[in-house]
Enzyme design. Structure first.
Site, PDB file in Angstrom:
ATOM      1  N   GLY A  43      -6.083  10.616  -2.249  1.00 42.75           N
ATOM      2  CA  GLY A  43      -5.434   9.432  -1.702  1.00 42.75           C
ATOM      3  C   GLY A  43      -5.185   9.451  -0.198  1.00 42.75           C
ATOM      4  O   GLY A  43      -5.122   8.406   0.425  1.00 42.75           O
ATOM      5  N   GLU A  98       0.071  13.003   3.052  1.00 46.84           N
ATOM      6  CA  GLU A  98      -0.017  12.399   1.712  1.00 46.84           C
ATOM      7  C   GLU A  98      -0.087  10.888   1.847  1.00 46.84           C
ATOM      8  O   GLU A  98       0.421  10.318   2.819  1.00 46.84           O
ATOM      9  CB  GLU A  98       1.245  12.738   0.901  1.00 46.84           C
ATOM     10  CG  GLU A  98       1.087  13.874  -0.074  1.00 46.84           C
ATOM     11  CD  GLU A  98       0.232  13.543  -1.294  1.00 46.84           C
ATOM     12  OE1 GLU A  98      -0.591  12.608  -1.219  1.00 46.84           O
ATOM     13  OE2 GLU A  98       0.382  14.229  -2.308  1.00 46.84           O
ATOM     14  N   ASP A  99      -0.676  10.238   0.867  1.00 48.82           N
ATOM     15  CA  ASP A  99      -0.641   8.775   0.858  1.00 48.82           C
ATOM     16  C   ASP A  99       0.706   8.273   0.358  1.00 48.82           C
ATOM     17  O   ASP A  99       1.275   7.349   0.923  1.00 48.82           O
ATOM     18  CB  ASP A  99      -1.791   8.183   0.023  1.00 48.82           C
ATOM     19  CG  ASP A  99      -1.847   8.725  -1.392  1.00 48.82           C
ATOM     20  OD1 ASP A  99      -1.251   9.784  -1.672  1.00 48.82           O
ATOM     21  OD2 ASP A  99      -2.483   8.085  -2.243  1.00 48.82           O
ATOM     22  N   ASP A 102       6.157   9.963  -4.737  1.00 46.33           N
ATOM     23  CA  ASP A 102       6.759   9.211  -5.834  1.00 46.33           C
ATOM     24  C   ASP A 102       7.891  10.091  -6.403  1.00 46.33           C
ATOM     25  O   ASP A 102       8.992  10.134  -5.845  1.00 46.33           O
ATOM     26  CB  ASP A 102       5.648   8.912  -6.842  1.00 46.33           C
ATOM     27  CG  ASP A 102       6.051   7.953  -7.938  1.00 46.33           C
ATOM     28  OD1 ASP A 102       7.239   7.710  -8.119  1.00 46.33           O
ATOM     29  OD2 ASP A 102       5.163   7.452  -8.645  1.00 46.33           O
ATOM     30  N   THR A 103       7.624  10.842  -7.445  1.00 41.84           N
ATOM     31  CA  THR A 103       8.666  11.739  -7.982  1.00 41.84           C
ATOM     32  C   THR A 103       8.934  12.913  -7.044  1.00 41.84           C
ATOM     33  O   THR A 103       9.999  13.520  -7.100  1.00 41.84           O
ATOM     34  CB  THR A 103       8.246  12.316  -9.345  1.00 41.84           C
ATOM     35  OG1 THR A 103       7.098  13.136  -9.157  1.00 41.84           O
ATOM     36  CG2 THR A 103       7.946  11.211 -10.351  1.00 41.84           C
ATOM     37  N   GLY A 104       7.950  13.262  -6.240  1.00 30.60           N
ATOM     38  CA  GLY A 104       8.073  14.436  -5.365  1.00 30.60           C
ATOM     39  C   GLY A 104       7.600  15.718  -6.020  1.00 30.60           C
ATOM     40  O   GLY A 104       7.592  16.778  -5.384  1.00 30.60           O
ATOM     41  N   THR A 106       4.559  16.689  -7.067  1.00 30.48           N
ATOM     42  CA  THR A 106       3.326  17.241  -6.491  1.00 30.48           C
ATOM     43  C   THR A 106       3.625  17.988  -5.189  1.00 30.48           C
ATOM     44  O   THR A 106       3.235  19.143  -5.013  1.00 30.48           O
ATOM     45  CB  THR A 106       2.315  16.102  -6.202  1.00 30.48           C
ATOM     46  OG1 THR A 106       2.114  15.356  -7.408  1.00 30.48           O
ATOM     47  CG2 THR A 106       0.999  16.650  -5.699  1.00 30.48           C
ATOM     48  N   LEU A 107       4.340  17.331  -4.296  1.00 30.30           N
ATOM     49  CA  LEU A 107       4.598  17.959  -2.990  1.00 30.30           C
ATOM     50  C   LEU A 107       5.534  19.146  -3.083  1.00 30.30           C
ATOM     51  O   LEU A 107       5.414  20.101  -2.317  1.00 30.30           O
ATOM     52  CB  LEU A 107       5.175  16.936  -2.015  1.00 30.30           C
ATOM     53  CG  LEU A 107       4.157  16.271  -1.108  1.00 30.30           C
ATOM     54  CD1 LEU A 107       4.867  15.383  -0.107  1.00 30.30           C
ATOM     55  CD2 LEU A 107       3.326  17.318  -0.358  1.00 30.30           C
ATOM     56  N   LYS A 130       8.493   6.322  -2.048  1.00 35.35           N
ATOM     57  CA  LYS A 130       9.249   5.568  -3.056  1.00 35.35           C
ATOM     58  C   LYS A 130      10.504   6.372  -3.398  1.00 35.35           C
ATOM     59  O   LYS A 130      10.543   7.064  -4.419  1.00 35.35           O
ATOM     60  CB  LYS A 130       8.421   5.421  -4.334  1.00 35.35           C
ATOM     61  CG  LYS A 130       7.417   4.308  -4.369  1.00 35.35           C
ATOM     62  CD  LYS A 130       6.849   4.248  -5.796  1.00 35.35           C
ATOM     63  CE  LYS A 130       5.739   3.264  -5.947  1.00 35.35           C
ATOM     64  NZ  LYS A 130       5.155   3.316  -7.309  1.00 35.35           N
ATOM     65  N   PHE A 152       3.694  -0.931  -8.075  1.00 34.58           N
ATOM     66  CA  PHE A 152       2.402  -0.267  -8.269  1.00 34.58           C
ATOM     67  C   PHE A 152       1.498  -0.720  -7.130  1.00 34.58           C
ATOM     68  O   PHE A 152       1.014  -1.849  -7.110  1.00 34.58           O
ATOM     69  CB  PHE A 152       1.804  -0.665  -9.615  1.00 34.58           C
ATOM     70  CG  PHE A 152       0.677   0.235 -10.059  1.00 34.58           C
ATOM     71  CD1 PHE A 152       0.614   0.704 -11.350  1.00 34.58           C
ATOM     72  CD2 PHE A 152      -0.320   0.626  -9.165  1.00 34.58           C
ATOM     73  CE1 PHE A 152      -0.428   1.542 -11.748  1.00 34.58           C
ATOM     74  CE2 PHE A 152      -1.351   1.463  -9.545  1.00 34.58           C
ATOM     75  CZ  PHE A 152      -1.408   1.922 -10.846  1.00 34.58           C
ATOM     76  N   ASP A 159      -5.236   4.364  -5.245  1.00 34.51           N
ATOM     77  CA  ASP A 159      -6.115   3.807  -6.273  1.00 34.51           C
ATOM     78  C   ASP A 159      -5.373   3.327  -7.517  1.00 34.51           C
ATOM     79  O   ASP A 159      -4.222   3.686  -7.762  1.00 34.51           O
ATOM     80  CB  ASP A 159      -7.112   4.871  -6.729  1.00 34.51           C
ATOM     81  CG  ASP A 159      -6.476   5.915  -7.657  1.00 34.51           C
ATOM     82  OD1 ASP A 159      -5.415   6.469  -7.279  1.00 34.51           O
ATOM     83  OD2 ASP A 159      -7.016   6.158  -8.751  1.00 34.51           O
ATOM     84  N   ARG A 165      -9.255   1.890  -3.465  1.00 35.18           N
ATOM     85  CA  ARG A 165      -8.893   2.762  -2.337  1.00 35.18           C
ATOM     86  C   ARG A 165      -9.354   2.174  -1.011  1.00 35.18           C
ATOM     87  O   ARG A 165      -8.767   2.442   0.034  1.00 35.18           O
ATOM     88  CB  ARG A 165      -9.526   4.155  -2.506  1.00 35.18           C
ATOM     89  CG  ARG A 165      -9.002   4.950  -3.695  1.00 35.18           C
ATOM     90  CD  ARG A 165      -9.474   6.394  -3.584  1.00 35.18           C
ATOM     91  NE  ARG A 165      -9.363   7.150  -4.830  1.00 35.18           N
ATOM     92  CZ  ARG A 165      -8.288   7.830  -5.217  1.00 35.18           C
ATOM     93  NH1 ARG A 165      -7.203   7.815  -4.472  1.00 35.18           N
ATOM     94  NH2 ARG A 165      -8.296   8.507  -6.344  1.00 35.18           N
TER      95      ARG A 165
HETATM   96  C1  PRP Z   1      -0.742  10.702  -6.034  1.00 28.50           C
HETATM   97  C2  PRP Z   1      -0.376  10.929  -4.581  1.00 28.50           C
HETATM   98  C3  PRP Z   1       0.425  12.185  -4.625  1.00 28.50           C
HETATM   99  C4  PRP Z   1       1.111  12.107  -5.967  1.00 28.50           C
HETATM  100  C5  PRP Z   1       2.505  11.613  -5.752  1.00 28.50           C
HETATM  101  O1  PRP Z   1      -1.878  11.450  -6.320  1.00 28.50           O
HETATM  102  O2  PRP Z   1      -1.498  11.053  -3.774  1.00 28.50           O
HETATM  103  O3  PRP Z   1      -0.381  13.337  -4.543  1.00 28.50           O
HETATM  104  O4  PRP Z   1       0.383  11.173  -6.773  1.00 28.50           O
HETATM  105  O5  PRP Z   1       3.205  11.573  -6.961  1.00 28.50           O
HETATM  106  P1  PRP Z   1       4.494  12.461  -7.241  1.00 28.50           P
HETATM  107  O6  PRP Z   1       5.368  12.395  -6.023  1.00 28.50           O
HETATM  108  O7  PRP Z   1       5.119  11.754  -8.415  1.00 28.50           O
HETATM  109  O8  PRP Z   1       4.062  13.842  -7.580  1.00 28.50           O
HETATM  110  P2  PRP Z   1      -2.796  11.184  -7.595  1.00 28.50           P
HETATM  111  O9  PRP Z   1      -2.450  12.186  -8.654  1.00 28.50           O
HETATM  112  O10 PRP Z   1      -2.725   9.746  -7.995  1.00 28.50           O
HETATM  113  O11 PRP Z   1      -4.233  11.570  -7.074  1.00 28.50           O
HETATM  114  P3  PRP Z   1      -5.144  10.902  -5.920  1.00 28.50           P
HETATM  115  O12 PRP Z   1      -4.503  11.249  -4.589  1.00 28.50           O
HETATM  116  O13 PRP Z   1      -6.472  11.555  -6.103  1.00 28.50           O
HETATM  117  O14 PRP Z   1      -5.176   9.400  -6.153  1.00 28.50           O
END
Ligand code: PRP
Length: 180
Positions: A43, A98-99, A102-104, A106-107, A130, A152, A159, A165
């Protein structure tokens, strides 16, 4: 044309102006030091391309890709690294791009992993945030393009089912697209 499926939240001019402002802020904050910009695929690819062209610093780039944890396992916070960084980050000023946050989850995992590698500094820059969705409250981005409500959104790298995208806007996806 997929633009018909979205309600524009931020248009191209708004996004470009905001990225330019963030670039100036980063230039000032790093004071000429080299930065390793790490984009989280997929993203971040468009935002990162825009952002690095605003930087007047020595810049290196790398990419990291992690598997999404998926809805079923959202509480586990486990991620799987699909594409590793090419080089060591010890002693480097790392800026994660990052794009969207959301929940945080992943990061938070990415930061935990990268912190163990002793970077000189580790900062986060995201196009969209968010905050109302945050589950990991320790994740605080250093640079945010726009804070948004829980919509959304697609476009500018984001995407739905790997589409949209390329849209040159950030827009709210018409629910009819994903409730079919
Ligand atoms: C999206 C976005 C972050 C993650 C954020 O990635 O790019 O990496 O979700 O969500 P979180 O804060 O709830 O963890 P996605 O899994 O959609 O993959 P992509 O970047 O390939 O679209």
């Amino acid at each position: 044309m997929q633009m018909k499926d979205v309600t524009v939240l931020f248009d191209e001019q708004q996004i470009r102006e905001r990225i330019s402002q963030i670039g100036r802020q980063i230039n000032a904050d790093y004071g000429g030091q080299e930065v390793l910009v790490v984009g989280i695929l997929k993203g971040a690819f468009i935002f990162m391309a825009d952002l690095v062209r605003e930087l007047e610093l020595p810049v290196k780039i790398d990419f990291l890709q992690v598997s999404s944890y998926g809805k079923a396992t959202i509480s586990s916070g486990e991620i799987h690294i699909k594409k590793k960084l090419d080089d060591a980050i010890e002693g480097k000023h790392v800026l994660i791009v990052e794009d969207i946050i959301d929940t945080g989850i992943t990061l938070s995992r990415i930061c935990e992993i990268l912190q163990t590698r002793n970077p000189a500094s580790l900062k986060i820059c995201c196009l969209l945030d968010k905050p109302s969705r945050r589950q990991v409250t320790t994740i605080r981005p250093d640079y945010v393009g726009f804070s948004i409500d829980d919509h959304f959104v697609v476009g500018w790298g984001l995407d739905y089912d790997q589409q949209y995208r390329q849209l040159p806007v950030v827009g709210i996806l018409d629910p009819s697209v994903y409730t079919k």
